[in-house]
Design an enzyme around this catalytic site. Structure first.
Site, PDB file in Angstrom:
ATOM      1  CB  SER A 321      -0.934   0.010   1.210  1.00  0.00           C
ATOM      2  OG  SER A 321      -1.783  -1.116   1.125  1.00  0.00           O
ATOM      3  CG  HIS A 364     -12.423   1.388   4.050  1.00  0.00           C
ATOM      4  ND1 HIS A 364     -11.782   0.438   3.297  1.00  0.00           N
ATOM      5  CD2 HIS A 364     -11.709   1.511   5.189  1.00  0.00           C
ATOM      6  CE1 HIS A 364     -10.702   0.029   3.933  1.00  0.00           C
ATOM      7  NE2 HIS A 364     -10.636   0.666   5.108  1.00  0.00           N
ATOM      8  CB  CYS A 377      -9.988   2.456   0.978  1.00  0.00           C
ATOM      9  SG  CYS A 377     -11.287   1.672   0.000  1.00  0.00           S
TER      10      CYS A 377
END
Lengths: 630, 366
Positions: A321, A364, A377
């Protein structure tokens, strides 16, 4: 026979003539011998006369030292004693080697080998057969040199590591020069038995660090007694290298990594100087110059955490991420998103027949850019990535220097990998599927980065667009303290992103660390605003991460950060192999590194007592995030 | 008192030749001893004194009619022989050899005058005896006895070099007298048992070593073979043109043994090379030819044999010394006439020259 005075009978006239001829022959005999010696054999005998009177006494130089950015000594030298043999003085080679082998407790063949290797040179040149003599051995040889004709004790400075294993991967280790190396032009001046840098700074900066051995050519008389020095070349001490790293920060960084297989890089965002460079587990470089215990060596080779590997430079990990920073900037630049663009995250995203899940299975809900970054997310970035396409992502990623070597100045730097459609075509002969772009957008799939690239990327984000060449050497200093070479910051490129685009992303990164539900709370410092991004990258695809996963299959934990938020100074990248959660495992490490950085700068007061990372209560319990492909 | 003919007929050329060699010798001694730490007069200067003294001796011996020697021959022989016996009985021992007699004012090495005396004695002996067919074996008996006594005494000292010189000089005189081929054959046959016995019972250990080392210098490169190897290196490294005056590394660094005396030629050849050696050898060769010419021109048999003997003495010194320095012969202590440092050798050689001059100057008298 009656004596007769003054007889004229048989006067020796004719015989005197023959005697003259005889004399002529004797003189010719002498002359021909002189001709043989002085003309035919002249060259050989000239060499012998040179060898007769000249001896070469090598004087070992010492290697330049390594200093930290503040001039603290990191690696220096201490004297070591070696046993050498001088071929011309050795009477009975075999008997001598036999005796020495017994005294030293070594294999005779080992000594023999060293002897054979060094024998090709001049007969007066000492051949080192055993290095690192103990005090007892040294005393023994000094007392008994008379009974062991041909031995000589040589003093040589060897590397000493006052900080033990500190930054071992960065410094690198030394080793005896190999035959292959001796054949190369760069080592033309070296002799067998010399030590050369085999890895790290020692290797890359060998030509500066290596001092030139000096020597004295001395004239001796018939008994080998010193008469005078004919010529003398003083050994030149190698240049010292002042590194960019900070000793204290380096120590803290290594300590923060603990016993995990991990790497961390700390970089000055305004010039690319690397302040700390750690790879764990580490090794003891001192063992490489002496005699490496077999068990230790085996241990190094068999350890699954690969202690000899320089993970900060050569470890290639999917960025997970942390790569979302790149994807976000791409989207902003392409105009596909702005700060208000929001996506509804249901916990998964479907493309064609494939379903891509968000790490948050519950979803989310409605997320905008800031929240997407803060809570990491996946669905937000799946959608963005799909719209960007892999080639656009790659093009932007390359602006950060990802997927290419940055030219740090150490050998075998790895480039990582930023996939494109063309790359796949070339590599696998298959075309790129749209579905493959989605993992790429969250730093999975084929994407690989090195910790140093991640630190550099974060520095570029922090300084809003300048990619500096990450470098480890501040300057080269000669033994008199004069600067030989100084390294100015080098700008590799500037990204196309605007300040506004950076601001939007940075706000998200600040939230990651400092806002509720942010995944990187572990790196939070109350005195200094830290901005960062967590990452958890898959090692293998797992249906479900339930139960005990074997160590080698656990996910890597990543965290990248910079601080202070308003006026960035320093960027950090931490990769913990199989650390599972970026937020849980990597962020606190980055936090303590940053804490030390600002503490030592006086930016924050030292905690009263072990108040290390007590800050993550709000979010600490929660598993950070986990991205799942397909 | 001095005959005017002595002055008009004086052989200046011979004297000049000797002076030339001696001058080169002095220069060479200067170089050879440059590395020495000498207290007092340097060797080169002392050698100049010796040359001067030698010259005076030569002129003095020249002024004496050599026929006086013919009358005194056996007396001289007997006297020096007694001295040689005395040496062995009460002589001074130094470095393992007993060669010197302390005569109060100075020490004398009787083996040196014996070199001259054996020549005089042989010349005297053969002068009155014609051998139209050459010497037969039985006719050799008396001369060999005359030769053998001093030779054995000298070898006993031990002084192999001088003994060999005495033997060779006497042998050369006998050659000049004439020797039958059959005699040669017998002598050749005799060398085998004599050589064997001599090796087993007569030669000292160090003398044997010298011979063995000569045959194989690598046998002991650090001790007795050392001199030979170092000398060869010195000579050879001189090359064609030499390393230059005072620049011989072998000599300046004292790798050479006895470099101002017996190995002086080694120093010379290192510094002056083959060209220097050639010139020096030519000088010596001219000297020898000159001596033989004197023998040739002399009208009496004694004078002629005397000249042959003196010339042979110089010649064998030259050949053996140089041969030893360049590794052709074993190392025996034989100096190079007029060239090596040392008074003893200079005196003997100069007396020899005096005798030659005497014969030459008086060639028209008889």
């Amino acid at each position: 026979m009656p004596e007769q005075s003054y007889i004229r009978v048989a006067a020796p006239r004719q015989r005197i003539f023959f005697i003259s001829i005889g004399v002529a022959f004797l003189f010719l005999f002498l002359l021909s011998r002189l001709w043989y010696l002085q003309v035919i054999q002249s060259e050989k005998l000239k060499t012998m006369s040179e060898n007769n009177r000249l001896r070469f006494v090598p004087v070992a130089s010492s290697r330049g030292v390594l200093l930290d950015r503040n001039g603290k000594v990191l690696v220096d030298n201490s004297p070591s004693f070696s046993l050498a043999l001088i071929p011309q003085d050795v009477r009975d080679k075999d008997a001598l080697l036999e005796k020495l082998a017994t005294i030293l407790g070594l294999d005779r063949r080992e000594l023999q080998e060293k002897w054979e290797k060094g024998k090709g040179r001049a007969k007066y040149f000492p051949i080192i057969v055993a290095a690192g003599l103990s005090r007892d051995q040294l005393e023994f040889f000094e007392e008994n040199s008379l009974w062991l004709p041909g031995i000589d004790i040589e003093m040589k400075p060897i590397r000493q590591y006052p900080h033990g294993t500190l930054a071992a991967h960065l410094f690198g280790y030394l080793g005896e020069i190999t035959e292959g190396e001796l054949g190369r032009t760069e080592f033309a001046e070296y002799n067998p038995g010399d030590y050369v840098g085999k890895s790290g700074v020692e290797r890359s900066w060998e030509s500066y660090l290596h001092g030139d051995d000096g020597g004295r050519q001395i004239e001796v008389d018939a008994r080998g007694r010193f008469l005078r020095t004919i010529s003398e070349t003083a050994p030149t001490v190698g240049h010292s290298i002042m590194l960019t790293i900070d000793e204290g920060l380096q120590k803290t960084t290594e300590k923060a990594l603990g016993d995990k297989a991990a790497a961390a890089v700390v970089m000055d965002v305004n010039n690319g100087e690397i302040l700390a460079f750690a790879s764990n587990p580490t090794f003891d470089p001192a063992l490489f110059t002496g005699r490496m215990p077999v068990d230790t060596w085996k241990g190094y080779l068999e350890d699954k955490r690969h202690p000899l590997e320089n993970k900060a430079l050569k470890g290639q990990y999917p960025p997970g991420s942390t790569f979302k920073i790149v994807t976000a900037l791409d989207g902003l630049e392409e105009g596909l998103i702005d700060e208000h663009t929001s996506v509804n995250c249901s916990g998964e995203y479907t493309l064609g027949k494939n379903t891509f899940r968000c790490w948050e299975k519950k979803g989310h809900g409605k997320v905008d850019l800031k929240r997407a970054l803060k809570e990491s997310c996946d669905v937000y970035f799946y959608q963005l990535g799909e719209r960007l396409g892999v080639d656009k992502i790659a093009a932007y990623a390359r602006q950060f220097g990802l997927g290419e070597t940055l030219g740090v100045g150490l050998e075998n730097e790895k480039s990582g990998l930023i996939p494109t459609a063309a790359w796949k075509e070339k590599r696998f002969g298959k075309k790129w599927y749209r579905g493959e772009t989605l993992p790429v957008s969250i730093g999975q799939g084929y994407v690989l980065t090195t910790p140093i690239q991640l630190a550099s990327m974060m520095a570029t984000v922090a300084n809003e667009g300048t990619v500096y060449r990450p470098h480890l050497v501040k300057k080269v200093v000669d033994r008199d303290g004069r600067t030989i070479k100084e390294f100015a910051p080098e700008v590799l490129r500037r990204t196309r992103f605007s300040a506004e685009q950076f601001r939007l992303v940075k706000e998200g990164l600040l939230a990651v660390v400092n806002e509720p539900r942010g995944t990187g709370a572990g790196a939070r410092l109350y005195e200094v605003k830290v901005a960062g991004k967590t990452g958890t990258s898959q090692v293998v695809k797992m249906r479900d991460g339930k139960g005990d996963i074997p160590y080698q299959y656990r996910d890597h934990a990543l965290f990248v950060a910079f601080a202070p938020y308003d006026k960035p100074e320093v960027a950090v990248a931490v990769v913990i192999e199989h650390g599972e959660h970026g937020g849980g495992a990597a962020a606190p490490v980055a936090g303590s590194i940053l804490r030390h950085y600002f503490e030592s700068k006086g930016g924050i007061k030292k905690p009263v007592r072990g108040a290390g990372i007590e800050v993550d209560d709000a979010d600490g319990g929660q598993p950070a995030e986990k991205s799942q492909g397909e | 008192m001095i005959d005017r003919r002595l002055v008009t007929n004086f052989d200046w050329k011979l004297l000049i030749m000797i002076l030339l060699i001696a001058a080169v010798g002095v220069m060479n001694i200067y170089s050879a001893s440059a590395s020495y730490k000498v207290v007092g007069t340097p060797y080169a200067v002392k050698q100049i004194y010796w040359v001067a003294a030698g010259m005076i001796l030569a002129v003095l011996s020249c002024s004496i009619d050599y026929h006086l020697l013919e009358d005194l021959a056996y007396w001289l022989y007997g006297g020096v022989l007694v001295l040689l016996v005395l040496v062995l009985a009460v002589g001074r021992t130094s470095m393992g050899a007993t060669r010197w007699l302390n005569l109060g004012l100075f020490t004398l090495q009787p083996s040196e005058p014996m070199k001259i005396v054996i020549i005089v004695t042989f010349a005297r002996y053969f002068a009155r005896r014609p051998y139209p067919d050459g010497l037969s074996l039985s006719e050799l008996a008396v001369p060999l006895l005359i030769l053998g006594l001093p030779a054995l005494l000298i070898m006993k000292q031990p002084d192999l070099g001088t003994a060999i010189i005495v033997l060779l000089v006497a042998g050369t005189i006998m050659l000049a007298v004439g020797v039958r081929w059959s005699t040669f054959a017998y002598l050749l046959l005799a060398t085998v048992p004599v050589g064997y016995l001599g090796w087993q019972f007569y030669l000292r250990e160090y003398q044997k070593n010298r011979i063995l080392n000569f045959l194989n210098p690598e046998r002991d490169p650090l001790r007795s073979g050392y001199h030979l190897i170092q000398s060869k290196i010195a000579v050879g490294s001189g090359g064609l043109a030499g390393k230059g005056f005072l620049h011989g590394t072998q000599s300046q660094l004292r790798f050479l043994p006895e470099q101002h005396t017996d190995f002086a030629f080694s120093v010379f050849s290192e510094e002056w090379g083959f060209i220097g050696c050639l010139l020096l050898l030519v000088l010596y060769f001219l000297l020898i030819l000159w001596g033989l010419a004197i023998a040739d021109r002399c009208n009496d048999r004694f004078g002629s044999l005397l000249a042959v003997g003196v010339t042979a003495m110089l010649c064998w010194h030259i050949v053996i010394n140089i041969g030893m320095v360049i590794g052709l012969f074993p190392v025996v202590g034989v100096p190079l006439p007029f060239f090596s440092y040392g008074g003893t050798s200079m005196v003997t050689s100069m007396i020899g020259i005096g005798i030659l001059l005497s014969i030459r100057t008086r060639r028209f008298m008889f």
